[in-house]
Design a protein around this motif. Structure first.
Motif, PDB file in Angstrom:
ATOM      1  N   LYS A   3      61.774  -4.471 -27.048  1.00  0.00           N
ATOM      2  CA  LYS A   3      62.644  -3.545 -27.767  1.00  0.00           C
ATOM      3  C   LYS A   3      64.090  -3.921 -27.454  1.00  0.00           C
ATOM      4  O   LYS A   3      64.398  -4.288 -26.323  1.00  0.00           O
ATOM      5  CB  LYS A   3      62.413  -2.100 -27.307  1.00  0.00           C
ATOM      6  N   ALA A   4      64.951  -3.805 -28.457  1.00  0.00           N
ATOM      7  CA  ALA A   4      66.386  -3.975 -28.203  1.00  0.00           C
ATOM      8  C   ALA A   4      66.983  -2.585 -28.097  1.00  0.00           C
ATOM      9  O   ALA A   4      66.986  -1.836 -29.070  1.00  0.00           O
ATOM     10  CB  ALA A   4      67.023  -4.770 -29.335  1.00  0.00           C
ATOM     11  N   LEU A   5      67.441  -2.236 -26.930  1.00  0.00           N
ATOM     12  CA  LEU A   5      67.932  -0.882 -26.702  1.00  0.00           C
ATOM     13  C   LEU A   5      69.406  -0.772 -27.096  1.00  0.00           C
ATOM     14  O   LEU A   5      70.224  -1.614 -26.734  1.00  0.00           O
ATOM     15  CB  LEU A   5      67.790  -0.515 -25.217  1.00  0.00           C
ATOM     16  N   LEU A   6      69.712   0.289 -27.852  1.00  0.00           N
ATOM     17  CA  LEU A   6      71.115   0.600 -28.127  1.00  0.00           C
ATOM     18  C   LEU A   6      71.585   1.720 -27.202  1.00  0.00           C
ATOM     19  O   LEU A   6      72.763   1.834 -26.901  1.00  0.00           O
ATOM     20  CB  LEU A   6      71.301   1.012 -29.590  1.00  0.00           C
ATOM     21  N   CYS A   7      70.657   2.562 -26.795  1.00  0.00           N
ATOM     22  CA  CYS A   7      70.986   3.654 -25.877  1.00  0.00           C
ATOM     23  C   CYS A   7      69.875   3.728 -24.838  1.00  0.00           C
ATOM     24  O   CYS A   7      68.842   4.359 -25.086  1.00  0.00           O
ATOM     25  CB  CYS A   7      71.101   4.971 -26.638  1.00  0.00           C
ATOM     26  N   PRO A   8      70.065   3.062 -23.703  1.00  0.00           N
ATOM     27  CA  PRO A   8      69.000   3.054 -22.690  1.00  0.00           C
ATOM     28  C   PRO A   8      68.721   4.436 -22.095  1.00  0.00           C
ATOM     29  O   PRO A   8      67.584   4.727 -21.752  1.00  0.00           O
ATOM     30  CB  PRO A   8      69.532   2.094 -21.619  1.00  0.00           C
ATOM     31  N   CYS A   9      69.723   5.308 -21.982  1.00  0.00           N
ATOM     32  CA  CYS A   9      69.481   6.635 -21.395  1.00  0.00           C
ATOM     33  C   CYS A   9      68.422   7.383 -22.184  1.00  0.00           C
ATOM     34  O   CYS A   9      67.552   8.025 -21.623  1.00  0.00           O
ATOM     35  CB  CYS A   9      70.734   7.501 -21.412  1.00  0.00           C
ATOM     36  N   GLU A  10      68.520   7.352 -23.508  1.00  0.00           N
ATOM     37  CA  GLU A  10      67.613   8.128 -24.345  1.00  0.00           C
ATOM     38  C   GLU A  10      66.587   7.237 -25.035  1.00  0.00           C
ATOM     39  O   GLU A  10      65.899   7.685 -25.953  1.00  0.00           O
ATOM     40  CB  GLU A  10      68.409   8.938 -25.372  1.00  0.00           C
ATOM     41  N   ASP A  11      66.481   5.985 -24.617  1.00  0.00           N
ATOM     42  CA  ASP A  11      65.511   5.058 -25.201  1.00  0.00           C
ATOM     43  C   ASP A  11      65.629   4.985 -26.717  1.00  0.00           C
ATOM     44  O   ASP A  11      64.639   5.098 -27.448  1.00  0.00           O
ATOM     45  CB  ASP A  11      64.078   5.479 -24.822  1.00  0.00           C
ATOM     46  N   VAL A  12      66.847   4.802 -27.213  1.00  0.00           N
ATOM     47  CA  VAL A  12      67.037   4.635 -28.653  1.00  0.00           C
ATOM     48  C   VAL A  12      67.149   3.141 -28.947  1.00  0.00           C
ATOM     49  O   VAL A  12      68.004   2.458 -28.383  1.00  0.00           O
ATOM     50  CB  VAL A  12      68.299   5.375 -29.148  1.00  0.00           C
ATOM     51  N   THR A  13      66.258   2.667 -29.824  1.00  0.00           N
ATOM     52  CA  THR A  13      66.225   1.234 -30.111  1.00  0.00           C
ATOM     53  C   THR A  13      66.982   0.911 -31.388  1.00  0.00           C
ATOM     54  O   THR A  13      67.305   1.801 -32.186  1.00  0.00           O
ATOM     55  CB  THR A  13      64.770   0.751 -30.291  1.00  0.00           C
ATOM     56  N   THR A  35      69.418  10.356 -33.931  1.00  0.00           N
ATOM     57  CA  THR A  35      68.641   9.520 -32.989  1.00  0.00           C
ATOM     58  C   THR A  35      68.697  10.050 -31.561  1.00  0.00           C
ATOM     59  O   THR A  35      67.863   9.697 -30.748  1.00  0.00           O
ATOM     60  CB  THR A  35      69.173   8.075 -32.952  1.00  0.00           C
TER      61      THR A  35
END
Lengths: 497, 425
Positions: A3-13, A35
């Motif tokens: 997965k390419a994470l855009l927001c690692p805190c909330e696991d938004v890919t 998201t």
């Protein structure tokens, strides 16, 4: 998995943000809400740049620099313990003022859609909050789809995106009890009806009473609730502690408990209503501002927006606390006044708190969201009227003192962000509905004093029926704007916050 | 495998999930963890992906642990203490082998939380119950907080936030001009990039003497409750409300997240995190480190890595994909137009910092998208004026060398000194 994470805190890919863009949520505030990016422990420090770059690369047409704006940063800058805020003091006799930031943070017209709005529609609904969108969907369900909903910002920019998500049947008048019961039923089946999860959780509402006066009030209300089929019980302090074992009961004389009350996540309601209404042909125009009206022969003929005029038969004003501003463009004085209400959210914790707890004496309320955050607020009796969406240190201090007194283990829990929203307050704490005296095709749907969100599904259902069938309905004859001039005031005293 | 450049000479032993780990006295928990050769310090909130420390500057969420009974503490901001009890969170049965990582495989691309099981009779209710159980990170603190002293209220002519290149040069200039100020630095030592970066030829750290320089003081907000702005700072566990006449923001930024598959694997660090662990703590986080991203920083960081006894590979490559299951084992980059896969046990991602504009925005400054650097930067005029009584200098205004940041600090301080003198009758 890769997965390419855009927001690692909330696991938004990246795939999730692509989906949001495909759904039409391509401004940063909307992507944040749809998201959940930027709402975790870092509050956007790590993800905001990544998402903005992704939007610049992905959305068509490519957004301009002016269209790429950061979402409004919320204090504090770093998660800060409740016990630290609680250690400060404040002067309860002084009215709060100021706050940061003062404005909504919308850059004027930067995201205004290209092209004009429709030139005519049967019904124009002003305000794309829960009230307006729920009404649009209910009308569409009845076959009335020639509707344009006008929203000044993104969906959720107003009070619908700023409330705490508590929904309760425990009210002080039969009308509100019945409306709330119906709303809660509709919320429970919202996912089935509208195909989107709203994280409805029936954790109950626990009202604590610390004075004889408030005890008398909850006892009186409980009798009324029981008479209307709401199973509210009056508990002793020990009984309340059985429901939430972590609570201290200092000064608590009694409690009112209704296990059928609930907590929901407010945001998906707007998306659910908006998508379903749009599927039926309703137009929802975001980033579109009403700047005037054209009227003749005692009727509104056109709604004038910054994207063109819309000729229409009926206008519904559902702009919440902004309704008086809009009404004044038609020469109508509404008695509603905006009152700032501050609120905040902590870091996410594993679930431990079932009900929404409220201390009726002070206005403190708090619950645990489905994401695990403690979300809560506390009305300030000194808050002056006026549109102020700023956040204050005073609020964090008042709230933290009251909350840690009730639940001391939260002292080391950290506040992640604070914000505020406007209560839409009327002189008798009751809504303004129905027709305008002297301007019969301007309908009102405002004045819900901070509880509009939880009333909306039921009120919109009844208003749609009233508008579509023309059959009389007490709600739209009793709670009219005309009542203030006629001296027929209503009274609701179970307002919290 | 990571290594220490200097042997431990002041040992401190703390507990990680019941196991003893020995660290150097000045280490943070995150540094000690990496130095001990460990990879997974936390599990992500939805997919339970393994995570390790990334930014080392308290600006991400990848090192959050429970420390002495308090949840969600930044391992990178907490110094080790003897007997400290550190526990990993959000994992079952434990962070090293978390069965809940199954969600990562079930939802291969992403999890559509809006529509998943929405409205499916019965299943929906079960899903809500499961979702509720899995929500949240840490558990409620064991105990109430210790009693806190009330905030100290202060008034200063000039408040400076950030003691890096720009903040320190401004402090020196204000000292020369006889203007009173307080400088708040979040870290325990001033210097910022000069202390922890890898830039070659950067100016030396010169910290003015005296109590005006306040390391270990974190500014958590600018408020304006009664229209009069003040900073809220935390210093030695105590709040300070600092009313200022003028505000100079030199608080830089935080590591920028670059987007590529598996960009969150343990063993992937921000470039400045790697130069920090090496320079400040003598800890090199890998044997063979892929140094990717912005070429200038990558080259200087690679030199530092090589000088510290490890290998640097894929230097300045454009990151395409990270490989590995529990921690990074290889990195695919584009270098000179070709795609190359490099085996590695750590990755340093070099990129200009994302400006920490939040305080500036609360104080009234404008923040805009800088199309060239593709960052949100604080807008300011030639002397750094960003709003009424607010100035900004250094990386808050966009990527620049340490020398340029130093110069901006001087220019802003000069303008502030002139304003202060002009305002004095």
């Amino acid at each position: 998995m890769s997965k390419a994470l855009l927001c690692p805190c909330e696991d938004v890919t990246a795939s999730e943000v692509e989906h949001a863009i495909a759904k039409g949520y391509c401004d940063i505030e909307s992507v944040k809400r749809f998201t959940g990016f930027g709402t975790g422990m870092c509050q956007g420090k790590q993800c905001l740049t990544a998402v903005a770059r992704f939007l610049e690369d992905t959305t068509k047409p490519k957004p301009t620099a002016a269209q790429l704006m950061p979402f409004t940063p919320r204090p504090p800058l770093f998660p800060t313990e409740l016990s630290q805020w609680a250690a400060a003091s404040f002067d309860p006799m002084v009215a709060p003022a100021g706050g940061v930031p003062q404005s909504l943070g919308l850059t004027e017209n930067a995201l205004k859609p290209e092209g004009p709005v429709p030139t005519k529609a049967k019904i124009v609904i002003i305000g794309g909050g829960i009230m307006g969108l729920a009404l649009a969907w209910n009308l569409a369900e009845r076959g009335e789809t020639d509707i344009v909903v006008l929203e000044r910002g993104y969906l959720l920019a107003g009070a619908s995106g700023r409330n705490g998500g508590g929904v309760r049947m425990q009210w002080g008048t039969p009308t509100l009890i019945e409306l709330a019961r119906r709303s809660i039923d509709l919320m429970d089946r919202f996912a089935r009806d509208l195909g989107i999860n709203v994280w409805f959780r029936r954790g109950g509402y626990l009202f604590l009473a610390k004075s004889d006066e408030v005890v008398a009030k909850i006892e009186r209300a409980a009798k009324l609730h029981n008479a209307h089929g709401v199973p509210t019980q009056i508990l002793t302090a020990d009984g309340a502690r059985d429901i939430v074992p972590h609570l201290t009961m200092t000064g608590v004389k009694a409690a009112a408990w209704n296990p059928r009350d609930a907590v929901i996540f407010p945001w998906p309601f707007l998306w659910g209503y908006a998508h379903a209404a749009q599927k039926k042909g309703v137009k929802v125009e975001t980033f579109t501002k009403v700047i005037g009206f054209e009227q003749s022969d005692g009727r509104l003929k056109k709604v004038i927006t910054d994207r063109g005029d819309i000729a229409c038969e009926t206008v519904v004003l559902a702009a919440g606390a902004w309704s008086p501003q809009v009404a004044s463009l038609a020469g109508i004085d509404l008695p509603n006044e905006p009152h700032r209400h501050e609120i905040c959210s902590t870091e996410p914790l594993k679930p431990f708190l079932g009900p929404l707890v409220s201390v009726l004496d002070s206005g403190l309320y708090f619950s645990q969201s489905m994401r695990g955050e403690i979300v809560g607020g506390m009305g300030d009796p000194r808050e002056p009227a006026g549109m102020n969406l700023g956040s204050t240190q005073r609020f964090l201090t008042r709230y933290s003192q009251a909350l840690t007194e009730q639940l001391p283990q939260l002292g080391r829990v950290k506040i992640l962000r604070q914000w505020s929203g406007p209560y839409d307050v009327t002189p008798d704490n009751s809504p303004i509905l129905g027709r305008t005296p002297g301007l019969p095709n301007l309908l009102h749907l405002s004045g819900f004093v901070g509880h509009g969100f939880m009333m909306a599904p039921a009120v919109a259902e009844r208003m749609a029926a009233w508008m579509a069938t023309g059959e009389s309905d007490e709600l739209f004859e009793r709670f009219t704007l005309g009542r203030f001039a006629e001296g027929r005031m209503e009274r609701e005293d179970m307002i919290i916050g | 495998m990571s290594h220490r450049v200097r042997p431990i000479d002041r040992p401190v032993t703390f507990e990680l999930d019941g196991e003893s780990i020995t660290a150097q006295a000045d280490d943070t928990v995150a540094v000690a963890f990496v130095a001990a050769g460990r990879a997974t310090l936390s599990r992500s909130i939805k997919y339970h992906r393994p995570r390790g420390p990334f930014c080392f500057s308290g600006a991400c969420s990848q090192c959050l642990v429970r420390i002495d009974g308090a949840p969600n503490q930044y391992a990178c901001q907490t110094e080790v203490k003897p007997g400290m009890r550190v526990e990993r969170q959000n994992a079952f049965p434990d962070a090293s082998l978390d069965v809940l990582q199954a969600t990562d495989f079930v939802f291969a691309k992403w999890f559509n939380h809006h529509e998943f099981m929405a409205g499916v009779p019965l299943v929906e209710k079960v899903m809500l119950q499961v979702a509720r159980k899995l929500a949240g990170l840490g558990t409620l603190p064991e105990k109430a907080a210790p009693s806190r002293a009330s905030p100290i209220v202060e008034t200063v002519p000039v408040a400076i936030v950030g003691g890096g290149a720009a903040g320190l040069s401004a402090a020196r200039r204000l000292t020369e001009r006889g203007v009173g100020f307080s400088l708040f630095e979040r870290e325990r030592a001033c210097g910022g990039r000069l202390l922890i970066g890898s830039e070659e030829g950067a100016p030396a750290i010169v910290v003015p003497a005296g109590p005006s320089i306040r390391p270990g003081a974190t500014v958590v907000g600018v408020f304006a409750d009664d229209g009069k702005p003040f900073l809220v700072a935390l210093q030695n566990e105590r709040m300070h409300f600092v009313f200022y006449e003028r505000l100079l923001l030199t608080n830089g930024g935080q590591p920028t997240l670059l987007t590529f598959p598996n960009n969150d694997l343990p063993g992937i660090f921000a470039g400045r995190a790697v130069s920090r662990t090496i320079r400040q703590h003598g800890v090199v986080p890998g044997e063979r480190i892929a140094v990717v991203g912005e070429p200038d920083e990558a080259r200087s960081l690679a030199k530092l890595i090589v000088a510290s006894g490890s290998k640097a590979v894929a230097v300045g490559g454009v990151p395409e994909r990270a490989h590995g299951l529990r921690s990074v084992t290889a990195m695919t980059v584009t270098l000179g137009g070709t795609s190359e896969k490099h085996e590695c046990d750590a990755v340093a991602v070099c990129a200009p910092l994302s400006p920490a504009f939040e305080l500036a925005r609360a104080a009234g400054a404008r923040v805009g998208w800088d199309a060239r650097s593709r960052l949100f930067t604080v807008e300011a005029d030639a002397v750094g004026k960003a709003a009424a009584n607010v100035w900004a200098a250094g990386e808050l205004r966009g990527p620049m060398s340490a020398a340029a940041a130093t110069e901006q600090g001087l220019v802003a301080a000069e303008a502030i000194a002139t304003a202060v003198k002009g305002a004095t009758p």
